[in-house]
Design a protein around this motif. Sequence first.
Motif, mmCIF file in Angstrom:
data_model
loop_
_atom_site.group_PDB
_atom_site.id
_atom_site.type_symbol
_atom_site.label_atom_id
_atom_site.label_comp_id
_atom_site.label_asym_id
_atom_site.label_seq_id
_atom_site.Cartn_x
_atom_site.Cartn_y
_atom_site.Cartn_z
ATOM 1 N N LEU A 46 36.313 36.240 45.572
ATOM 2 C CA LEU A 46 37.156 35.835 46.919
ATOM 3 C C LEU A 46 36.107 36.184 47.831
ATOM 4 N N GLY A 47 35.060 37.283 47.624
ATOM 5 C CA GLY A 47 34.143 37.574 48.555
ATOM 6 C C GLY A 47 32.943 36.251 48.826
ATOM 7 N N GLN A 48 32.918 35.337 47.680
ATOM 8 C CA GLN A 48 31.936 34.366 47.628
ATOM 9 C C GLN A 48 32.297 33.225 48.010
ATOM 10 N N ALA A 49 33.897 32.849 47.905
ATOM 11 C CA ALA A 49 34.378 31.694 48.001
ATOM 12 C C ALA A 49 33.967 31.020 49.283
ATOM 13 N N ALA A 50 33.638 29.751 49.314
ATOM 14 C CA ALA A 50 33.265 28.747 50.386
ATOM 15 C C ALA A 50 34.385 27.983 50.421
ATOM 16 N N ALA B 43 42.421 30.442 46.927
ATOM 17 C CA ALA B 43 43.585 30.331 46.232
ATOM 18 C C ALA B 43 43.762 30.485 45.111
ATOM 19 N N LEU B 44 42.790 30.211 44.091
ATOM 20 C CA LEU B 44 43.015 30.283 42.685
ATOM 21 C C LEU B 44 42.496 31.921 42.308
ATOM 22 N N ALA B 45 41.620 32.488 43.156
ATOM 23 C CA ALA B 45 41.495 33.930 42.836
ATOM 24 C C ALA B 45 42.533 34.768 43.140
ATOM 25 N N VAL B 46 43.288 34.299 44.260
ATOM 26 C CA VAL B 46 44.464 35.101 44.607
ATOM 27 C C VAL B 46 45.608 34.898 43.465
ATOM 28 N N GLU B 47 45.575 33.749 42.859
ATOM 29 C CA GLU B 47 46.598 33.462 41.939
ATOM 30 C C GLU B 47 46.684 33.993 40.688
ATOM 31 N N VAL B 48 45.092 34.345 40.253
ATOM 32 C CA VAL B 48 44.843 35.038 38.957
ATOM 33 C C VAL B 48 44.964 36.443 39.289
#
Length: 153
Positions: A108-112, A118-123
């Motif tokens: 989440l912190g590195q997502a560009a 969205a994938l990170a939140v989903e997981v």
Amino acid sequence: MADDETTGTSAEDAALNTALAAEHAAVWGYGAVGAALGADGRAAAAAAEAGHREVRDRLITLLDGRGAEPVLPEAGYELPFPVLSPVDAAALAVVLEEGVTAAWVRVLGQAAERTTRALAVEVLGPAEVRAVGWREAAGRTPVTSALPGLPAT
């Protein structure tokens, strides 16, 4: 501007590979968790392992599609403590889920890209739900975390 995008994507790919490494460890670790549980607890361990396998496979596909080299699983992993009872197994599952959660918070912190966030939140949601159940089984309190994946202050 192009350099910023390349740097952002590189950082994002590195974070995704860190999450992939955590998923590999979780898949392996749930074998030890399941082995120490009774028949009634094995279904939860098998479901958690299957969830991590699915996320692992999605990550490999995502990284391959980006032209990034996905990290390979280690040949074996060192357990942080002996797993000799169902309580130990639940405690190991907590360690696995917290490791995965911390890795996804880094994503989440590195997502560009929005899709990566969205994938990170989903997981993250299912990982914390599993961790709550395992904390309870291990007799840990509190069973919930206000900010899953972040270091306790």
